[in-house]
Scaffold this motif. Structure first.
Motif, PDB file in Angstrom:
ATOM      1  N   SER A 276       0.820  -1.215   0.000  1.00  0.00           N
ATOM      2  CA  SER A 276       0.000   0.000   0.000  1.00  0.00           C
ATOM      3  C   SER A 276       0.850   1.259   0.000  1.00  0.00           C
ATOM      4  O   SER A 276       1.964   1.289   0.528  1.00  0.00           O
ATOM      5  N   ASP A 277       0.325   2.274  -0.617  1.00  0.00           N
ATOM      6  CA  ASP A 277       0.806   3.647  -0.509  1.00  0.00           C
ATOM      7  C   ASP A 277      -0.337   4.534  -0.989  1.00  0.00           C
ATOM      8  O   ASP A 277      -1.439   4.045  -1.253  1.00  0.00           O
ATOM      9  N   GLU A 278      -0.083   5.818  -1.125  1.00  0.00           N
ATOM     10  CA  GLU A 278      -1.161   6.733  -1.483  1.00  0.00           C
ATOM     11  C   GLU A 278      -1.757   6.409  -2.845  1.00  0.00           C
ATOM     12  O   GLU A 278      -2.931   6.664  -3.102  1.00  0.00           O
ATOM     13  N   GLU A 279      -0.937   5.839  -3.734  1.00  0.00           N
ATOM     14  CA  GLU A 279      -1.409   5.493  -5.075  1.00  0.00           C
ATOM     15  C   GLU A 279      -1.953   4.070  -5.155  1.00  0.00           C
ATOM     16  O   GLU A 279      -2.557   3.694  -6.153  1.00  0.00           O
ATOM     17  N   HIS A 280      -1.688   3.267  -4.140  1.00  0.00           N
ATOM     18  CA  HIS A 280      -2.125   1.867  -4.138  1.00  0.00           C
ATOM     19  C   HIS A 280      -2.797   1.580  -2.794  1.00  0.00           C
ATOM     20  O   HIS A 280      -2.142   1.187  -1.832  1.00  0.00           O
ATOM     21  N   ARG A 281      -4.116   1.755  -2.756  1.00  0.00           N
ATOM     22  CA  ARG A 281      -4.869   1.590  -1.516  1.00  0.00           C
ATOM     23  C   ARG A 281      -5.565   0.229  -1.506  1.00  0.00           C
ATOM     24  O   ARG A 281      -5.873  -0.324  -2.564  1.00  0.00           O
ATOM     25  N   LEU A 282      -5.816  -0.277  -0.310  1.00  0.00           N
ATOM     26  CA  LEU A 282      -6.414  -1.602  -0.161  1.00  0.00           C
ATOM     27  C   LEU A 282      -7.723  -1.506   0.618  1.00  0.00           C
ATOM     28  O   LEU A 282      -7.781  -0.806   1.637  1.00  0.00           O
ATOM     29  N   ASN A 283      -8.755  -2.232   0.139  1.00  0.00           N
ATOM     30  CA  ASN A 283      -9.966  -2.319   0.943  1.00  0.00           C
ATOM     31  C   ASN A 283      -9.884  -3.554   1.836  1.00  0.00           C
ATOM     32  O   ASN A 283      -8.944  -4.354   1.744  1.00  0.00           O
ATOM     33  N   GLN A 284     -10.880  -3.737   2.685  1.00  0.00           N
ATOM     34  CA  GLN A 284     -10.833  -4.841   3.642  1.00  0.00           C
ATOM     35  C   GLN A 284     -10.834  -6.200   2.943  1.00  0.00           C
ATOM     36  O   GLN A 284     -10.157  -7.136   3.379  1.00  0.00           O
ATOM     37  N   LYS A 285     -11.585  -6.324   1.840  1.00  0.00           N
ATOM     38  CA  LYS A 285     -11.622  -7.595   1.118  1.00  0.00           C
ATOM     39  C   LYS A 285     -10.254  -7.925   0.532  1.00  0.00           C
ATOM     40  O   LYS A 285      -9.802  -9.082   0.572  1.00  0.00           O
ATOM     41  N   GLU A 286      -9.568  -6.920  -0.040  1.00  0.00           N
ATOM     42  CA  GLU A 286      -8.246  -7.175  -0.637  1.00  0.00           C
ATOM     43  C   GLU A 286      -7.232  -7.597   0.425  1.00  0.00           C
ATOM     44  O   GLU A 286      -6.392  -8.474   0.188  1.00  0.00           O
ATOM     45  N   ILE A 287      -7.321  -6.994   1.615  1.00  0.00           N
ATOM     46  CA  ILE A 287      -6.427  -7.381   2.700  1.00  0.00           C
ATOM     47  C   ILE A 287      -6.741  -8.810   3.143  1.00  0.00           C
ATOM     48  O   ILE A 287      -5.840  -9.638   3.352  1.00  0.00           O
ATOM     49  N   ALA A 288      -8.045  -9.129   3.266  1.00  0.00           N
ATOM     50  CA  ALA A 288      -8.440 -10.482   3.662  1.00  0.00           C
ATOM     51  C   ALA A 288      -7.998 -11.514   2.624  1.00  0.00           C
ATOM     52  O   ALA A 288      -7.563 -12.627   2.983  1.00  0.00           O
ATOM     53  N   ASP A 289      -8.076 -11.172   1.335  1.00  0.00           N
ATOM     54  CA  ASP A 289      -7.635 -12.090   0.273  1.00  0.00           C
ATOM     55  C   ASP A 289      -6.139 -12.370   0.383  1.00  0.00           C
ATOM     56  O   ASP A 289      -5.700 -13.522   0.226  1.00  0.00           O
ATOM     57  N   ARG A 290      -5.361 -11.361   0.663  1.00  0.00           N
ATOM     58  CA  ARG A 290      -3.911 -11.566   0.787  1.00  0.00           C
ATOM     59  C   ARG A 290      -3.590 -12.378   2.044  1.00  0.00           C
ATOM     60  O   ARG A 290      -2.656 -13.189   2.045  1.00  0.00           O
ATOM     61  N   LEU A 291      -4.334 -12.152   3.107  1.00  0.00           N
ATOM     62  CA  LEU A 291      -4.128 -12.949   4.318  1.00  0.00           C
ATOM     63  C   LEU A 291      -4.378 -14.427   4.028  1.00  0.00           C
ATOM     64  O   LEU A 291      -3.626 -15.305   4.481  1.00  0.00           O
TER      65      LEU A 291
END
Length: 372
Positions: free
Chosen positions: A22-37
């Motif tokens: 993540s950074d200012e140009e690459h943001r993550l929603n909760q689903k994307e974080i859960a998918d990576r987990l």
């Protein structure tokens, strides 16, 4: 895929994902974080667990930015959890709900700042190549996968690096000695025709050990210098730290800087010292007057600082007056001749004229193939 990890590591894995992806140009929603987990850590979790742990990270001081969005969701019964139906239409009643999304971790360094630091390492010829690569990798780890993908083309093997791998050891030990006001000893190296560093030797052929009083370390033109006093004399000396070998901190107090010749009985003023020693030559400081071409004004300001005085400006040139190290003034005039002419002091002006005449004779007396 990672081995299944205990739930207590969930918060650390979420932090790792935010750091990597993540950074200012690459943001993550909760689903994307859960998918990576789930995919990278074999740790399936629901979105509520993701949000709860992100809030815990924020409570711990991590700067995590997010976007608040509003959406309409079915109103649910507090007891059963079932949707509450509208009596008139039979459809679920809706309510406004606020969600957090577009998470990213704010970093201590921007990509531009990291690139500047990496470039500074590449331009610093006093850092050995392997140690330079290690430092660059550490700086890259401060950013994310997107930054690392952009710096793959950076060359980590420019020529001219120092061969002395004791550089960082020297810096740490010198920092200790300066803090404790202790003398140090070392061997000092120079390059031979074999392109390798060798310790300087005494008249009897044995390596010469230097005993010095260290006062400060300073950087100039991509090189680190030790500002010190060679014990045998009462003057200030400068030594390249990347040329120092087998440094030892001794249990002897340093000679006070105020007692040295040229100190004026004052403690070391590093800013003033660096301004007066642009080439890090040791020796006396003198008032110097140059006549320079107008195109040299910028070079003079950059080298001698903004305390220089300009006078007698005309279409061809301008006169510069400053206080600096005499050897530095001589080197500056030689580097930029004939655009720089020494006017004062007379002794330096005479020496410059004699050296230039010797140089002219040397060119006249030598042929292109005379020395092989």
């Amino acid at each position: 895929m990672y081995t299944r990890q205990p739930k207590k590591l969930l918060i650390m894995n979420i932090l790792d994902i935010l750091r990597k992806y993540s950074d200012e140009e690459h943001r993550l929603n909760q689903k994307e974080i859960a998918d990576r987990l789930r995919n990278e850590y074999d740790m399936p979790v629901d979105r509520k667990a993701v949000r709860r742990n992100i809030l815990n990270l924020m409570d711990c001081g991590y700067e995590i930015e997010y976007t608040e969005k509003k959406r309409m969701v079915p109103l649910r019964d507090a007891g059963t959890g079932e949707p509450v139906l509208d009596e008139a239409t039979g459809k679920p009643r809706m309510e406004e709900n606020e969600i957090w999304t577009d998470f990213y971790l704010r970093r201590r360094f921007t990509d531009g700042e990291l690139r500047l630091l990496i470039d500074s390492l590449l331009f610093s010829r006093h850092i050995p190549g392997r140690q330079c690569r290690d430092l660059i990798r550490k700086l890259e780890d401060l950013s994310n996968v997107y930054f690392r993908s952009r710096v793959k083309h950076i060359s980590c093997e420019p020529s001219g690096y120092s061969d002395n791998r004791q550089l960082f050891w020297n810096i740490e030990r010198l920092d200790e000695a300066i803090s404790k006001k202790k003398k140090v000893s070392f061997f000092y190296m120079e390059y031979g025709t074999d392109k390798k560093l060798h310790p300087k030797k005494r008249a009897d052929g044995q390596p010469r050990e230097y005993l010095v009083n260290p006062y400060q370390m300073a950087a100039r033109e991509g090189k680190y210098y030790l500002i010190c006093n060679y014990e045998k004399y009462d003057t200030v000396s400068n030594y390249r730290i990347d040329r120092i070998l087998d440094l030892k901190v001794l249990d002897e107090p340093v000679k006070p800087f105020e007692s040295l010749k040229g100190s004026g009985g004052q403690a070391l003023d590093l800013a003033a010292y660096m301004k007066e020693h642009p080439y890090m030559y040791a020796g006396e400081n003198v008032h110097v007057k140059f006549r320079i071409a107008r195109s040299m004004i910028g070079d003079v300001v950059e080298l001698f600082g903004k305390d220089v005085k300009f006078s007698g400006e005309d279409e061809k040139g301008v006169t510069v007056t400053t206080r600096t190290n005499e050897m530095a003034a001589e080197q500056f005039a030689k580097n930029y001749a004939p655009d720089v002419v020494v006017l004062e002091p007379e002794g330096l002006r005479k020496k410059m004229r004699e050296d230039l005449e010797k140089g002219l004779r040397a060119y006249a007396d030598s042929g292109a193939g005379k020395f092989g």
